[in-house]
Design an enzyme around this catalytic site. Structure first.
Site, PDB file in Angstrom:
ATOM      1  N   TYR A  43       0.828  -1.215   0.000  1.00  0.00           N
ATOM      2  CA  TYR A  43       0.000   0.000   0.000  1.00  0.00           C
ATOM      3  C   TYR A  43       0.862   1.266   0.000  1.00  0.00           C
ATOM      4  CZ  TYR A  43      -4.181  -2.822   1.039  1.00  0.00           C
ATOM      5  OH  TYR A  43      -5.208  -3.729   0.996  1.00  0.00           O
TER       6      TYR A  43
ATOM      7  N   LYS B 190       3.359 -15.267   2.055  1.00  0.00           N
ATOM      8  CA  LYS B 190       3.383 -15.974   0.764  1.00  0.00           C
ATOM      9  C   LYS B 190       4.852 -16.237   0.440  1.00  0.00           C
ATOM     10  CE  LYS B 190       1.195 -17.627  -2.835  1.00  0.00           C
ATOM     11  NZ  LYS B 190       0.281 -18.772  -2.775  1.00  0.00           N
TER      12      LYS B 190
ATOM     13  N   ASP C 256      -3.003 -18.127   0.954  1.00  0.00           N
ATOM     14  CA  ASP C 256      -4.124 -18.773   0.248  1.00  0.00           C
ATOM     15  C   ASP C 256      -4.731 -19.877   1.118  1.00  0.00           C
ATOM     16  OD1 ASP C 256      -1.652 -20.008  -0.103  1.00  0.00           O
ATOM     17  OD2 ASP C 256      -1.941 -20.486  -2.227  1.00  0.00           O
TER      18      ASP C 256
ATOM     19  N   ASP D 123      -5.680  -6.839   5.536  1.00  0.00           N
ATOM     20  CA  ASP D 123      -6.878  -6.134   5.065  1.00  0.00           C
ATOM     21  C   ASP D 123      -7.910  -7.152   4.574  1.00  0.00           C
ATOM     22  OD1 ASP D 123      -8.639  -4.257   4.102  1.00  0.00           O
ATOM     23  OD2 ASP D 123      -7.307  -3.426   2.579  1.00  0.00           O
TER      24      ASP D 123
ATOM     25  N   ASP E 170     -11.532  -8.782   6.629  1.00  0.00           N
ATOM     26  CA  ASP E 170     -12.885  -8.704   6.056  1.00  0.00           C
ATOM     27  C   ASP E 170     -13.500 -10.101   6.016  1.00  0.00           C
ATOM     28  OD1 ASP E 170     -12.682  -5.923   5.530  1.00  0.00           O
ATOM     29  OD2 ASP E 170     -13.692  -6.143   3.584  1.00  0.00           O
TER      30      ASP E 170
HETATM   31  C1  LIG Z   1      -9.523   1.858   2.221  1.00  0.00           C
HETATM   32  C2  LIG Z   1      -8.157   1.324   2.358  1.00  0.00           C
HETATM   33  C3  LIG Z   1      -7.168   2.463   2.440  1.00  0.00           C
HETATM   34  C4  LIG Z   1      -7.836   0.332   3.409  1.00  0.00           C
HETATM   35  C5  LIG Z   1      -8.814  -0.680   3.876  1.00  0.00           C
HETATM   36  O1  LIG Z   1      -9.613  -1.268   3.176  1.00  0.00           O
HETATM   37  C6  LIG Z   1      -8.729  -1.030   5.275  1.00  0.00           C
HETATM   38  O2  LIG Z   1      -7.861  -0.543   5.971  1.00  0.00           O
HETATM   39  O3  LIG Z   1      -9.533  -1.855   5.733  1.00  0.00           O
HETATM   40 MG   LIG Z   2     -10.349  -3.098   4.254  1.00  0.00          MG
END
Ligand SMILES: CC(C)CC(=O)C(=O)O
Ligand SMILES: [Mg+2]
Ligand SMILES: NC(=O)C1=CN([C@@H]2O[C@H](COP(=O)(O)OP(=O)(O)OC[C@H]3O[C@@H](n4cnc5c(N)ncnc54)[C@H](O)[C@@H]3O)[C@@H](O)[C@H]2O)C=CC1
Length: 406
Positions: A182, A233, A265, A289, A293
């Site tokens: 990033y 990885k 993975d 990240d 999620d």
């Molecule tokens: C929007 C991004 C900068 C980062 C992201 O998805 C997160 O940190 O969860």
């Molecule tokens: Mg995110």
């Protein structure tokens, strides 16, 4: 004063800056911000960054919950609201104004909603809301992002996984937040010798960046169930080979922590196959990240997961893991619990105010025990409410002296 600064001034409320000192947190290997004074008159400055989409909806609720929980524990807050993301772009033309950085740095902790939205999706890269958030994380040097994912017994039926798979899951993703792909250079889009466009980014980690996040993860695991899984990885990427080497080398300093390694993975697959095998996961910026999620859905919804982003000195940044959810923004449908729980993390990890944090955590459980659910966590037999009503229920429960049954 620039036009931008002048415009921002209208949004700035003067705040009394308390004398602060720092003390080493007993909880984590970070320094917490502590207000000077007797327990009766503690005062903290909090920068609020509502941002875009559902951000303002959930932050205004979390602010009220924070104020109420604090007041019951003799803690007061001065809130200062500042623009970031699309809201800042519309106001002053940049996603992270200097004034917002200064306010955040001067405060004791920062609570952020979310940034981004369709309106700014085609902006040039440096004028995207997401750039503002990345710049803020870099400016605050918050390299350690703690993302807990816990399946509450009240919400097992909201999980997309079978009850026997989801029940009892309690894991912590420790995500490196200020390095990796990033932020890595070189990056860009250029035209190659064949006249074809090529997009490129760089996954890069220095040894010290790996060591410091690994130490946070070992310490975190040590205070949990003593199991740390490092996700990388390393079968393909040099940055991951170094990552694995450094994490492995540190393991000898933490003989009480059982270290394992897993390719990302496989980790993505194992998280939905048998999430209970995980206690603490440490991983890089992009894998963290994505995996967090994924982990959120085990708990029922991305609207449930809070986070704490910590540096080794300055104020922490506390935010839900979700984005600005433009598909439901302004419709009173957002689940505010991730942001409310981020406020609890702010109290616990940012300020060391554990009692007030516990009040918030218990209040969330009481609201859930009473059957209130936003749409994302709704299941038959529970009461469907909007964002505001869920916030009001939590607020009512903050006062409750009843112990919440988990
Ligand atoms: C929007 C991004 C900068 C980062 C992201 O998805 C997160 O940190 O969860
Ligand atoms: Mg995110
Ligand atoms: N930390 C941040 O500010 C983040 C910002 N973003 C930005 O947010 C925008 C939208 O991104 P998406 O990929 O759609 O991710 P998102 O997390 O905003 O939304 C994904 C899905 O989850 C739902 N959702 C998210 N939060 C919810 C909540 N509290 N209650 C109920 N449902 C919720 C949304 O309605 C949507 O269907 C983009 O501009 C993106 O760049 C994305 C992730 C993190």
């Amino acid at each position: 004063m620039t036009a931008g600064a002048a415009a921002l001034q209208t949004n700035i409320r003067p705040v009394k800056v308390p004398a602060t000192f720092r003390a080493v947190s007993k909880q984590y290997p970070f320094r917490v911000r502590c207000a000077v004074g007797s327990p009766g008159n503690k005062r903290y400055n909090i920068t609020l960054l509502p941002g875009d989409g559902i951000g303002p909806e959930v932050v205004s609720i979390a602010k009220n919950v924070l104020r109420q929980a604090g007041s019951l524990e003799g803690v007061e807050f001065s809130f200062r609201e500042m623009p970031i993301g699309g809201a800042a772009l519309d106001l002053v033309g940049v996603p992270l104004p200097e004034e917002t950085i200064s306010a955040a740095k001067e405060s004791d902790a920062v609570l952020l909603g979310a940034i981004g939205g369709y309106k700014w999706d085609n902006n040039e890269k440096h004028l995207r809301p997401e750039k503002g958030l990345l710049q803020l994380r870099a400016a605050l040097k918050v390299f350690a992002n703690l993302r807990p994912a816990t399946v509450l017994s009240q919400l097992v039926d909201a999980s997309t996984l079978k009850r026997e798979v989801a029940e009892g899951v309690d894991l912590m993703v420790v995500r490196e937040l200020t390095g990796g792909i990033y932020f890595g250079e070189p990056r860009g889009i250029k035209t190659n010798e064949n006249g074809e466009e090529v997009g490129f980014n760089t996954e890069v980690y220095a040894a010290h960046e790996i060591d410091r996040i690994a130490r946070v993860a070992f310490e975190t695991a040590r205070k949990r169930r003593g199991k740390l899984c490092s996700v990388d990885k390393a079968n393909v990427l040099e940055a991951s080979i170094l990552w694995r080497k450094r994490v492995t080398a540190l393991a000898s300093e933490y003989p009480d922590v059982e270290l394992s390694h897993m390719y990302v993975d496989n980790a993505a697959m194992q998280l939905v196959r048998d999430p209970k095998q995980f206690d603490t996961i440490v991983t890089n910026n992009i894998f963290g990240d994505i995996l967090s999620d994924e982990a959120s859905m085990i708990t029922g919804s991305i609207g449930m997961l809070p986070s704490a982003s910590l540096s080794d000195s300055g104020p922490g940044l506390f935010e839900p893991i979700h984005g600005s959810a433009p598909d439901i923004a302004g419709q009173d449908k957002a689940n505010p619990l991730a942001t409310i729980l981020s406020a609890a993390m702010l109290l616990k990890y940012g300020l060391g105010e554990e009692k007030a944090a516990k009040r918030i955590e218990d209040a969330v459980l009481v609201a859930l025990n009473n059957g209130f659910r936003t749409g994302d966590i709704y299941s038959a037999g529970t009461k469907l409410v909007g964002c505001k009503e869920m916030g009001e229920e939590v607020l009512k429960s903050v006062d409750s002296q009843l112990p919440a049954s988990v």
